[in-house]
Write a protein that holds these residues in place. Structure first.
Motif, PDB file in Angstrom:
ATOM      1  N   PRO A   1      46.659 166.730  48.833  1.00 51.52           N
ATOM      2  CA  PRO A   1      46.433 165.298  49.020  1.00 51.52           C
ATOM      3  C   PRO A   1      45.479 164.724  47.979  1.00 51.52           C
ATOM      4  O   PRO A   1      44.911 165.458  47.170  1.00 51.52           O
ATOM      5  N   HIS A   2      45.297 163.410  48.014  1.00 52.38           N
ATOM      6  CA  HIS A   2      44.355 162.753  47.116  1.00 52.38           C
ATOM      7  C   HIS A   2      42.961 163.302  47.400  1.00 52.38           C
ATOM      8  O   HIS A   2      42.570 163.485  48.560  1.00 52.38           O
ATOM      9  N   PRO A   3      42.161 163.609  46.362  1.00 53.91           N
ATOM     10  CA  PRO A   3      40.828 164.176  46.580  1.00 53.91           C
ATOM     11  C   PRO A   3      39.954 163.401  47.563  1.00 53.91           C
ATOM     12  O   PRO A   3      39.185 164.009  48.326  1.00 53.91           O
ATOM     13  N   VAL A   4      40.061 162.080  47.585  1.00 50.68           N
ATOM     14  CA  VAL A   4      39.245 161.289  48.508  1.00 50.68           C
ATOM     15  C   VAL A   4      39.550 161.653  49.953  1.00 50.68           C
ATOM     16  O   VAL A   4      38.664 161.672  50.816  1.00 50.68           O
ATOM     17  N   GLN A   5      40.809 161.971  50.241  1.00 57.56           N
ATOM     18  CA  GLN A   5      41.200 162.300  51.607  1.00 57.56           C
ATOM     19  C   GLN A   5      40.596 163.622  52.079  1.00 57.56           C
ATOM     20  O   GLN A   5      40.475 163.852  53.280  1.00 57.56           O
TER      21      GLN A   5
ATOM     22  N   LEU B   1      37.555 165.029  50.432  1.00 59.29           N
ATOM     23  CA  LEU B   1      36.112 164.973  50.257  1.00 59.29           C
ATOM     24  C   LEU B   1      35.443 163.913  51.123  1.00 59.29           C
ATOM     25  O   LEU B   1      34.270 164.030  51.450  1.00 59.29           O
ATOM     26  N   ASN B   2      36.196 162.881  51.490  1.00 54.75           N
ATOM     27  CA  ASN B   2      35.647 161.815  52.338  1.00 54.75           C
ATOM     28  C   ASN B   2      36.699 161.392  53.358  1.00 54.75           C
ATOM     29  O   ASN B   2      37.234 160.282  53.299  1.00 54.75           O
ATOM     30  N   PRO B   3      37.020 162.277  54.307  1.00 49.51           N
ATOM     31  CA  PRO B   3      38.157 162.026  55.221  1.00 49.51           C
ATOM     32  C   PRO B   3      37.963 160.807  56.122  1.00 49.51           C
ATOM     33  O   PRO B   3      38.953 160.272  56.644  1.00 49.51           O
TER      34      PRO B   3
ATOM     35  N   VAL C   1      52.814 169.324  37.448  1.00 47.49           N
ATOM     36  CA  VAL C   1      52.193 170.373  38.252  1.00 47.49           C
ATOM     37  C   VAL C   1      51.375 169.703  39.346  1.00 47.49           C
ATOM     38  O   VAL C   1      50.463 168.915  39.060  1.00 47.49           O
ATOM     39  N   ILE C   2      51.715 169.997  40.601  1.00 49.70           N
ATOM     40  CA  ILE C   2      51.007 169.427  41.745  1.00 49.70           C
ATOM     41  C   ILE C   2      50.225 170.546  42.424  1.00 49.70           C
ATOM     42  O   ILE C   2      50.810 171.495  42.959  1.00 49.70           O
ATOM     43  N   LEU C   3      48.902 170.439  42.385  1.00 46.32           N
ATOM     44  CA  LEU C   3      48.056 171.438  43.021  1.00 46.32           C
ATOM     45  C   LEU C   3      47.533 170.906  44.346  1.00 46.32           C
ATOM     46  O   LEU C   3      47.172 169.729  44.467  1.00 46.32           O
ATOM     47  N   GLU C   4      47.496 171.769  45.344  1.00 45.41           N
ATOM     48  CA  GLU C   4      46.926 171.379  46.630  1.00 45.41           C
ATOM     49  C   GLU C   4      45.419 171.219  46.471  1.00 45.41           C
ATOM     50  O   GLU C   4      44.725 172.136  45.998  1.00 45.41           O
ATOM     51  N   PHE C   5      44.908 170.057  46.849  1.00 49.07           N
ATOM     52  CA  PHE C   5      43.474 169.813  46.731  1.00 49.07           C
ATOM     53  C   PHE C   5      42.816 170.182  48.048  1.00 49.07           C
ATOM     54  O   PHE C   5      43.078 169.591  49.088  1.00 49.07           O
ATOM     55  N   THR C   6      41.967 171.202  47.992  1.00 51.35           N
ATOM     56  CA  THR C   6      41.260 171.699  49.160  1.00 51.35           C
ATOM     57  C   THR C   6      39.766 171.714  48.858  1.00 51.35           C
ATOM     58  O   THR C   6      39.341 171.533  47.714  1.00 51.35           O
ATOM     59  N   LYS C   7      38.976 171.970  49.881  1.00 46.53           N
ATOM     60  CA  LYS C   7      37.530 172.070  49.657  1.00 46.53           C
ATOM     61  C   LYS C   7      37.198 173.271  48.775  1.00 46.53           C
ATOM     62  O   LYS C   7      36.264 173.218  47.975  1.00 46.53           O
TER      63      LYS C   7
ATOM     64  N   GLU D   1      37.385 158.350  28.955  1.00 45.30           N
ATOM     65  CA  GLU D   1      35.982 158.626  28.650  1.00 45.30           C
ATOM     66  C   GLU D   1      35.129 158.839  29.901  1.00 45.30           C
ATOM     67  O   GLU D   1      34.034 159.400  29.822  1.00 45.30           O
ATOM     68  N   HIS D   2      35.615 158.433  31.065  1.00 51.63           N
ATOM     69  CA  HIS D   2      34.857 158.625  32.305  1.00 51.63           C
ATOM     70  C   HIS D   2      35.395 159.804  33.125  1.00 51.63           C
ATOM     71  O   HIS D   2      35.061 159.944  34.307  1.00 51.63           O
ATOM     72  N   PHE D   3      36.195 160.657  32.518  1.00 50.64           N
ATOM     73  CA  PHE D   3      36.775 161.798  33.220  1.00 50.64           C
ATOM     74  C   PHE D   3      35.683 162.758  33.683  1.00 50.64           C
ATOM     75  O   PHE D   3      34.786 163.119  32.928  1.00 50.64           O
ATOM     76  N   VAL D   4      35.758 163.161  34.968  1.00 51.87           N
ATOM     77  CA  VAL D   4      34.834 164.160  35.517  1.00 51.87           C
ATOM     78  C   VAL D   4      35.656 165.199  36.281  1.00 51.87           C
ATOM     79  O   VAL D   4      36.756 164.908  36.756  1.00 51.87           O
ATOM     80  N   PHE D   5      35.107 166.390  36.405  1.00 53.62           N
ATOM     81  CA  PHE D   5      35.835 167.472  37.065  1.00 53.62           C
ATOM     82  C   PHE D   5      34.863 168.539  37.521  1.00 53.62           C
ATOM     83  O   PHE D   5      33.710 168.587  37.094  1.00 53.62           O
ATOM     84  N   GLY D   6      35.353 169.418  38.396  1.00 54.08           N
ATOM     85  CA  GLY D   6      34.538 170.537  38.854  1.00 54.08           C
ATOM     86  C   GLY D   6      33.628 170.170  40.013  1.00 54.08           C
ATOM     87  O   GLY D   6      33.513 169.012  40.423  1.00 54.08           O
ATOM     88  N   LYS D   7      32.996 171.174  40.576  1.00 54.66           N
ATOM     89  CA  LYS D   7      32.139 171.019  41.747  1.00 54.66           C
ATOM     90  C   LYS D   7      31.091 169.934  41.531  1.00 54.66           C
ATOM     91  O   LYS D   7      30.388 169.929  40.524  1.00 54.66           O
ATOM     92  N   GLY D   8      31.018 169.028  42.496  1.00 52.51           N
ATOM     93  CA  GLY D   8      30.032 167.961  42.405  1.00 52.51           C
ATOM     94  C   GLY D   8      30.261 167.017  41.238  1.00 52.51           C
ATOM     95  O   GLY D   8      29.332 166.324  40.825  1.00 52.51           O
ATOM     96  N   ARG D   9      31.471 167.014  40.687  1.00 52.30           N
ATOM     97  CA  ARG D   9      31.804 166.178  39.522  1.00 52.30           C
ATOM     98  C   ARG D   9      30.831 166.459  38.368  1.00 52.30           C
ATOM     99  O   ARG D   9      30.453 165.573  37.606  1.00 52.30           O
TER     100      ARG D   9
END
Length: 312
Positions: free
Chosen positions: A55-59, A61-63, A89-95, A123-131
């Motif tokens: 699902p979308h990461p917001v769903q 990380l902030n259900p 490529v669709i990856l399952e987004f989990t905690k 230019e505002h791309f973030v990734f990984g734990k805690g962004r």
């Protein structure tokens, strides 16, 4: 277009040229990014690829946040294929996935899982734990993993960046013209026509009624200049979102009145494209007063649509 749910099995495609994102709305910024990826891949005889999440990461990380989408999943998949993406490529987004460090993400997903050679990000791309990862970190890790990072600046001015977040706000405020400028097309909702209370028909304005999708961004209650697409044909229309308060509160619906034709649409799947917000919802003293106001709404819609639709 090949679709992989999870990391693809070997062999990996030649020279993967990747971008990453959710791409909700497929707005002009998304189109610019994807066209750049596709064109670069063609130049280097590579494979244009997209990595996205479900699902979308917001769903995840902030259900508790009531997240709403600008497009359906099917619309998104069709768009990727239309613009020239060859591998999605669709990856399952989990905690657990969200807990990957920037280094782990680059090594396990981008390098080992996808074999990326070029990656395009904003230019505002973030990734990984805690962004914790940003473009600078991605570039450093990419150098070690043997891929090149390409930076694209966002479209729009500093205070009017084209983004899905801004478009959601514009639609929720009824600014359909500005939303359309960012999307590069009118915002649309779709659904199956249901049988209503025939209130519109009693007023002389027959409508096709849709239940509003619970997971989509919905414009505010009121009257809109619209077009309605059924199968391969587009009809000029005027639409209403609301609960029909003149007759007492009812179910909140999207009601579409065709301006020039009548069609039997019960049970049919239609798309409604929003061109312009006309006015908010109102309570009228009588059915006659409501009918008179609808007549004015229809004239306004016809005037707007005369400049929008090709002349026959």
């Amino acid at each position: 277009m090949k679709v992989s749910r999870g990391l693809p099995n070997p062999p990996l495609p030649p020279h993967p040229v990747l971008t990453i994102g959710n791409f909700d709305g497929q707005h002009l910024g998304h189109r610019h990014l994807l066209s750049t990826v596709v064109n670069w891949a063609r130049e280097c005889h590579g494979t244009p690829m997209v990595l996205t999440f479900d699902p979308h990461p917001v769903q995840v990380l902030n259900p508790k946040f009531n997240f709403k989408f600008l497009t359906t999943q099917n619309e998104k998949l069709q768009w990727f294929e239309t613009v020239g993406v060859e591998h999605l490529v669709i990856l399952e987004f989990t905690k657990a996935f969200a807990a990957l460090s920037p280094k782990e993400f680059v090594q396990s997903i981008l390098r080992d899982g996808l074999g990326v050679r070029d990656i395009f990000v904003g230019e505002h791309f973030v990734f990984g734990k805690g962004r914790a990862g940003n473009v600078s970190i991605l570039t450093e890790l990419g150098n070690r993993a043997n891929f090149q990072v390409h930076l694209l600046k966002p479209l729009g001015s500093a205070d009017k960046i084209v983004s899905s977040t801004r478009i959601r706000t514009l639609i929720q405020q009824g600014h359909m013209d500005e939303a359309r400028e960012c999307l590069g097309r009118p915002y649309a909702l779709e659904g199956t026509v249901i049988e209503g209370e025939q209130r519109g028909e009693g007023l002389g304005y027959r409508t096709a009624n849709l239940r509003l999708p619970i997971d989509r961004v919905i414009p505010p209650d009121g009257i809109y200049v619209t077009t309605m697409q059924w199968k391969d044909k587009v009809f000029p229309s005027v639409s209403y979102i609301g609960t029909r308060p003149t007759f007492g509160q009812g179910e909140r619906l999207l009601e579409v009145h065709l301006l020039d034709e009548e069609c039997q649409l019960y049970g049919e799947h239609i798309h409604v494209h929003f061109l312009k917000y006309v006015r908010g919802d109102e309570v009228f003293d009588s059915s006659e007063a409501l009918a008179a106001r609808i007549a004015l709404d229809v004239e306004i819609a016809k005037e707007v649509l005369a400049n929008e639709l090709p002349r026959s």
